[in-house]
Design an enzyme around this catalytic site. Structure first.
Site, PDB file in Angstrom:
ATOM      1  N   CYS A 179       0.524 -41.225  40.063  1.00 46.88           N
ATOM      2  CA  CYS A 179      -0.549 -42.209  39.886  1.00 46.88           C
ATOM      3  C   CYS A 179      -0.972 -42.267  38.420  1.00 46.88           C
ATOM      4  CB  CYS A 179      -1.728 -41.903  40.799  1.00 46.88           C
ATOM      5  SG  CYS A 179      -2.245 -40.213  40.721  1.00 46.88           S
ATOM      6  N   GLU A 193      -8.496 -41.312  46.121  1.00 48.06           N
ATOM      7  CA  GLU A 193      -7.747 -41.491  44.878  1.00 48.06           C
ATOM      8  C   GLU A 193      -6.605 -42.444  45.189  1.00 48.06           C
ATOM      9  OE1 GLU A 193      -8.488 -40.685  41.938  1.00 48.06           O
ATOM     10  OE2 GLU A 193     -10.132 -39.309  42.391  1.00 48.06           O
TER      11      GLU A 193
HETATM   12  O1  TXE Z   1       1.361 -44.641  50.938  1.00 43.56           O
HETATM   13  P1  TXE Z   1       0.220 -44.566  52.010  1.00 43.56           P
HETATM   14  P2  TXE Z   1       2.968 -44.609  51.136  1.00 43.56           P
HETATM   15  C1  TXE Z   1       1.419 -46.006  46.618  1.00 43.56           C
HETATM   16  C2  TXE Z   1       2.691 -46.370  45.906  1.00 43.56           C
HETATM   17  C3  TXE Z   1       3.692 -46.388  47.014  1.00 43.56           C
HETATM   18  C4  TXE Z   1       2.870 -46.928  48.150  1.00 43.56           C
HETATM   19  C5  TXE Z   1       3.342 -46.611  49.537  1.00 43.56           C
HETATM   20  O2  TXE Z   1       2.546 -47.643  45.325  1.00 43.56           O
HETATM   21  O3  TXE Z   1       4.762 -47.234  46.725  1.00 43.56           O
HETATM   22  O4  TXE Z   1       1.600 -46.353  47.962  1.00 43.56           O
HETATM   23  O5  TXE Z   1       3.432 -45.206  49.748  1.00 43.56           O
HETATM   24  C6  TXE Z   1      -1.421 -41.828  55.289  1.00 43.56           C
HETATM   25  N1  TXE Z   1      -5.085 -43.980  58.110  1.00 43.56           N
HETATM   26  N2  TXE Z   1       1.112 -44.605  46.518  1.00 43.56           N
HETATM   27  O6  TXE Z   1       3.375 -45.511  52.242  1.00 43.56           O
HETATM   28  O7  TXE Z   1       0.593 -45.344  53.222  1.00 43.56           O
HETATM   29  C7  TXE Z   1       0.061 -41.593  55.121  1.00 43.56           C
HETATM   30  O8  TXE Z   1       0.623 -41.088  56.322  1.00 43.56           O
HETATM   31  C8  TXE Z   1      -5.044 -42.783  57.486  1.00 43.56           C
HETATM   32  C9  TXE Z   1       0.385 -44.240  45.371  1.00 43.56           C
HETATM   33  O9  TXE Z   1       3.395 -43.221  51.259  1.00 43.56           O
HETATM   34  O10 TXE Z   1      -1.058 -44.905  51.362  1.00 43.56           O
HETATM   35  C10 TXE Z   1       0.053 -40.598  53.980  1.00 43.56           C
HETATM   36  O11 TXE Z   1      -0.282 -39.314  54.476  1.00 43.56           O
HETATM   37  N3  TXE Z   1      -4.009 -42.355  56.781  1.00 43.56           N
HETATM   38  C11 TXE Z   1      -0.258 -42.913  45.505  1.00 43.56           C
HETATM   39  C12 TXE Z   1      -1.086 -41.137  53.087  1.00 43.56           C
HETATM   40  O12 TXE Z   1      -1.895 -41.932  53.961  1.00 43.56           O
HETATM   41  C13 TXE Z   1      -2.951 -43.174  56.667  1.00 43.56           C
HETATM   42  C14 TXE Z   1       0.538 -41.854  46.177  1.00 43.56           C
HETATM   43  C15 TXE Z   1      -0.603 -42.028  51.932  1.00 43.56           C
HETATM   44  O13 TXE Z   1       0.229 -43.030  52.456  1.00 43.56           O
HETATM   45  C16 TXE Z   1      -2.931 -44.441  57.281  1.00 43.56           C
HETATM   46  C17 TXE Z   1       1.271 -42.367  47.320  1.00 43.56           C
HETATM   47  C18 TXE Z   1      -4.067 -44.833  58.021  1.00 43.56           C
HETATM   48  N4  TXE Z   1      -4.145 -46.023  58.632  1.00 43.56           N
HETATM   49  C19 TXE Z   1       1.542 -43.699  47.442  1.00 43.56           C
HETATM   50  N5  TXE Z   1      -1.742 -45.032  56.985  1.00 43.56           N
HETATM   51  C20 TXE Z   1      -0.842 -42.457  44.188  1.00 43.56           C
HETATM   52  N6  TXE Z   1      -1.171 -43.407  43.303  1.00 43.56           N
HETATM   53  O14 TXE Z   1      -1.032 -41.273  43.960  1.00 43.56           O
HETATM   54  C21 TXE Z   1      -1.045 -44.154  56.219  1.00 43.56           C
HETATM   55  N7  TXE Z   1      -1.765 -43.030  56.036  1.00 43.56           N
END
Ligand code: TXE
Length: 487
Positions: free
Chosen positions: A287, A253
């Site tokens: 989201c 998602e």
């Molecule tokens: O997201 P990440 P972040 C979007 C929103 C926000 C941006 C950054 O635009 O400004 O993402 O947020 C894990 N392999 N959304 O940095 O990095 C990470 O540790 C596996 C929208 O928090 O995507 C966390 O547990 N996992 C969204 C999870 O992924 C990895 C909600 C999400 O982090 C990883 C959140 C990797 N290589 C952020 N790198 C929504 N739309 O619901 C990171 N993670």
């Protein structure tokens, strides 16, 4: 003003053991830089592997339990979450920054999810069907996958892990949860509640750490059978690369750029209320946020004036503050991102209402809701997910124009329309290109017992939540049974 409370020392929970790892890091409240919610240590790759081994070892035993046994544990957990909603909501509000009422409602939502999925554990129905061969009977059943890796974001620190963990456990899978590094305490409490509810050791393992350190291990290692992820699109794509290469089932998602259409015939009160809460509830960090407001000419000026006035009346401040409508942005990085989008829109000549930093008694990431007017569908602010208290307005000629603009996005999570026209509502429900459609409701605000998910760049794989969750968390077995020799 708001008094802060104690710092909890939290640990990884692997095979039922509480394991510390150093060096200690501080989990700081976005409402107050002096409020340390928890101290924790990030996991190494070795620790992540240990969690996978624990989940693999526990899988056969857990899969052999009955649905009734699993359901009872999930139900116990749901009841405890509900009982402790105020206490855990307070931790969540301190840690993530949503207001206390929003946080308490989130814990209650998690409770409902565990109660619902606890019930589903005894509803894992199969089918019997006649074979094309005489005396052969075919059964079609669904079995657990094995080990599920749950990668969760920070914006719903208890509800999102809950809606992934609950069905995974209900259908007999073991789990490794990696919460976002921004919200380790909420996740720790959730996993603690499940152990107190009677979950055997190793069935649910908590690994705290950074995606860049342990993400690849938790999404591409031998032993993992499925990965369910919520987060950004870029991380989601990386997760998909890892799981595809390793042949692991994946469900993703990722964001949204959700349109809320307001037509000339809308009830203006409904339009303003739904746009306000849809765009800025939970500080816009959802989201499903109503981030693109697509408004027809006849109502545009009235709507924008009324929404601007409602935004100005909103109280922005400490998540635990009395009467606060909107808490802080989650961290400095997100605040910088939100302000960058607003500044870029202003530099491009768009009019910005609100969006200033808010002074408060405590040192937090407080930003007033921002509305960007006079935007074009091609503006960056209408193409990319900001994930903050920032919404844009696109003025359109009529319903057909509004529908075309609403569907002009790479995303497709949810779409809403505010109208008193049955014809427009009916047509929108059919033609909006989104996984979820709302009529006279904001794009955010979904129920726990029905499918959740989107189209396009928003989602990959089967839907989450409700009974549809079974699709991802189980695998199908077709068995052919002949009577054998007559006795
Ligand atoms: O997201 P990440 P972040 C979007 C929103 C926000 C941006 C950054 O635009 O400004 O993402 O947020 C894990 N392999 N959304 O940095 O990095 C990470 O540790 C596996 C929208 O928090 O995507 C966390 O547990 N996992 C969204 C999870 O992924 C990895 C909600 C999400 O982090 C990883 C959140 C990797 N290589 C952020 N790198 C929504 N739309 O619901 C990171 N993670």
């Amino acid at each position: 003003m708001t008094s802060t409370s104690e710092t909890t020392a939290i640990t990884h929970i692997i095979g039922g053991e509480r394991i510390e790892s150093g060096p200690a890091q501080h989990d700081v409240s976005p409402s107050d830089s002096t409020d340390i919610v928890a101290s924790w240590g990030a996991a190494s790759e070795d620790l992540a592997r240990q969690a996978i081994e624990a989940a693999v070892a526990a899988a056969p035993g857990w899969a052999a339990t009955t649905g009734a046994q699993r359901g009872e544990i999930l139900t116990n957990a749901g009841l405890e979450l509900d009982r402790r909603a105020n206490e855990l909501g307070r931790v969540l509000a301190r840690e993530e920054g949503k207001t206390l009422p929003e946080a308490i409602a989130e814990v209650r939502r998690a409770a409902q999810i565990f109660l619902f999925q606890g019930g589903q554990a005894v509803r894992n129905r199969g089918q019997l069907i006649d074979s094309v061969r005489a005396d052969v009977e075919i059964s079609i059943t669904r079995e657990p996958l094995g080990v599920v890796s749950v990668i969760a974001p920070w914006n719903f620190p208890i509800a999102i892990p809950a809606w992934k963990i609950a069905p995974a456990l209900a259908y007999g899978n073991t789990v490794i949860l990696k919460p976002s590094e921004a919200v380790p305490a909420s996740a720790w409490h959730l996993v603690d509640v499940l152990h107190r509810a009677g979950l055997p050791n190793g069935v649910l393992n908590l690994v705290l750490g950074r995606g860049k350190d342990i993400g690849d291990t938790l999404t591409g290692s031998v032993g993992i059978d499925a990965v369910t992820f919520t987060g950004s699109e870029s991380t989601g794509r990386r997760v998909l690369d890892r799981t595809s290469a390793a042949g692991i089932r994946a469900q993703l998602e990722m964001g949204g750029k959700n349109p809320l259409v307001v037509l000339d015939d809308a009830d203006i009160d409904v339009a303003v209320t739904q746009a306000l809460t849809g765009a800025f509830g939970s500080t816009g960090q959802r989201c499903t946020a109503s981030s693109r407001l697509i408004v027809t000419r006849g109502i545009h000026d009235r709507f924008v004036d009324r929404l601007g006035a409602a935004m100005a009346a909103w109280r922005v401040g400490h998540a635990l503050g009395d009467g606060i409508d909107m808490g802080p942005v989650v961290d400095q990085g997100q605040l910088d991102k939100d302000r960058r989008y607003v500044a870029a829109a202003a530099a491009a000549g768009r009019e910005v209402v609100g969006g200033q930093l808010e002074e408060a008694e405590t040192d937090g990431f407080f930003m007033r809701p921002a509305l960007v007017l006079g935007t074009e569908p091609t503006d960056a602010i209408n193409r990319e997910e900001v994930f903050g208290p920032v919404a844009s307005v696109i003025k359109v000629d009529d319903y057909q124009h509004a529908l075309a603009v609403a569907n002009d996005t790479p995303y497709g999570l949810t779409a809403g329309i505010i109208t008193t026209s049955l014809a427009a509502a009916h047509d929108f429900r059919k033609r909006a290109q989104a996984g979820m459609v709302m009529v006279n409701l904001a794009t955010a605000g979904v129920d726990f017992h029905v499918p959740f998910g989107g189209r396009g760049a928003s989602s990959f794989g089967p839907r989450e939540q409700g009974e549809h969750a079974r699709e991802f968390f189980t695998q199908v077995k077709t068995a052919y049974v002949a009577a054998g020799a007559a006795s």
